[in-house]
Scaffold this motif. Structure first.
Motif, PDB file in Angstrom:
ATOM      1  N   GLN A   1      -2.105   4.074  -2.992  1.00 48.39           N
ATOM      2  CA  GLN A   1      -1.565   4.605  -1.731  1.00 48.39           C
ATOM      3  C   GLN A   1      -0.977   5.999  -1.919  1.00 48.39           C
ATOM      4  O   GLN A   1      -0.271   6.497  -1.042  1.00 48.39           O
ATOM      5  CB  GLN A   1      -0.514   3.624  -1.178  1.00 48.39           C
TER       6      GLN A   1
ATOM      7  N   ASN B   1       1.363   6.985  -3.816  1.00 47.57           N
ATOM      8  CA  ASN B   1       2.779   6.991  -4.180  1.00 47.57           C
ATOM      9  C   ASN B   1       2.905   6.736  -5.678  1.00 47.57           C
ATOM     10  O   ASN B   1       1.969   6.224  -6.307  1.00 47.57           O
ATOM     11  CB  ASN B   1       3.536   5.885  -3.426  1.00 47.57           C
TER      12      ASN B   1
ATOM     13  N   ASP C   1      -6.605   3.196  -8.133  1.00 48.54           N
ATOM     14  CA  ASP C   1      -5.212   3.315  -8.539  1.00 48.54           C
ATOM     15  C   ASP C   1      -5.138   4.128  -9.830  1.00 48.54           C
ATOM     16  O   ASP C   1      -5.448   3.636 -10.906  1.00 48.54           O
ATOM     17  CB  ASP C   1      -4.642   1.905  -8.751  1.00 48.54           C
TER      18      ASP C   1
ATOM     19  N   PRO D   1      -2.091  -4.129   2.894  1.00 47.87           N
ATOM     20  CA  PRO D   1      -1.348  -3.487   1.806  1.00 47.87           C
ATOM     21  C   PRO D   1       0.039  -4.086   1.620  1.00 47.87           C
ATOM     22  O   PRO D   1       0.604  -4.700   2.536  1.00 47.87           O
ATOM     23  CB  PRO D   1      -1.259  -2.026   2.258  1.00 47.87           C
TER      24      PRO D   1
END
Lengths: 159, 159
Positions: free
Chosen positions: A65, A67, B32, B92
């Motif tokens: 995301q 972050n 990620d 999410p």
């Protein structure tokens, strides 16, 4: 207890003092593969003897995301435990417990800083706590416990 | 609650299923950055619908004492939270709290596996716990809480 002797950071042979850039004068440790891979994470002592820790958020620190990943905050906080404990940890130590709360997100390019303290330094266990911030914004609170690793008496065989 | 629907892992568009090597058939997520940088971390569902997670310890996971770094265990455990929560997390989510104990060291070349479970799945919060092991040896226990991230109503401005 949080007043550092000036030589507190000199005890580890892998100490590196940065000579240029925004972290000039800050210190890090170089023999830790995982921290080198995820850092650089930095620490220094301010004029009052308090330890400051910081890192600048890069792309590699982000989750899906965009972050900062929770594991990154936790890894940096584990680094902070040992930087903050420098004044009382004369030999090796290991983290035995850790607890944290995720308060807010951090983003690429931000400076993440740690304020922390030793809450008790015993003969075996050192208790610490801290908060990670970006500017005035609190991101992450944590507490952790370090156990001093004592040398075994000569002739002792590990179980 | 821990019985996974067969499509539980299909909801993320960045799902990768490994096609070769010791983790053939295991899954990971690819968007990620932090997990890609520190992994690969893997998960799969066994024949009983339980989620298994694992990674093989490499040099990059080690601390200065040549043991797996505490931050690595915590990062992998954070990954495990989301893998274990797959059956109940339709959108999410973010980790809001995490707690752990370090029981034993792991070394280069070892396979670290996670056994975990959802202890409660609420409308907003999902509570989980788990243990990391190398063979029969327990390394690390943890618990964590994921908060579902809900879409804001149209027209809502973030504070």
């Amino acid at each position: 207890m949080n007043e550092l002797p000036q030589n507190a950071f000199q005890r580890r042979p892998d100490l590196h003092v940065e000579t240029e850039g925004e972290f000039k004068g800050w210190r890090t440790w170089t023999r830790d593969n995982f921290e080198t891979h995820n850092g650089p994470f930095w620490h220094r002592m301010d004029e009052n003897g308090h330890v400051q820790c910081a890192f600048r958020v890069e792309k590699k620190h982000l989750n899906g995301q965009r972050n900062v990943h929770g594991g990154c905050f936790m890894s940096f906080a584990d680094y902070c435990l040992f930087a903050i404990a420098s004044s009382v940890l004369q030999g090796p130590g290991v983290t035995v417990s850790f607890s944290c709360e995720f308060l807010d997100a951090a983003h690429e390019g931000e400076l993440v800083e740690c304020e922390g303290e030793i809450t008790r330094a015993g003969g075996s266990l050192i208790f610490l706590r801290g908060v990670l911030k970006s500017g005035e914004r609190s991101l992450f609170t944590f507490s952790g416990t370090i156990k001093r690793v004592k040398k075994k008496p000569a002739g002792t065989v590990a179980p």
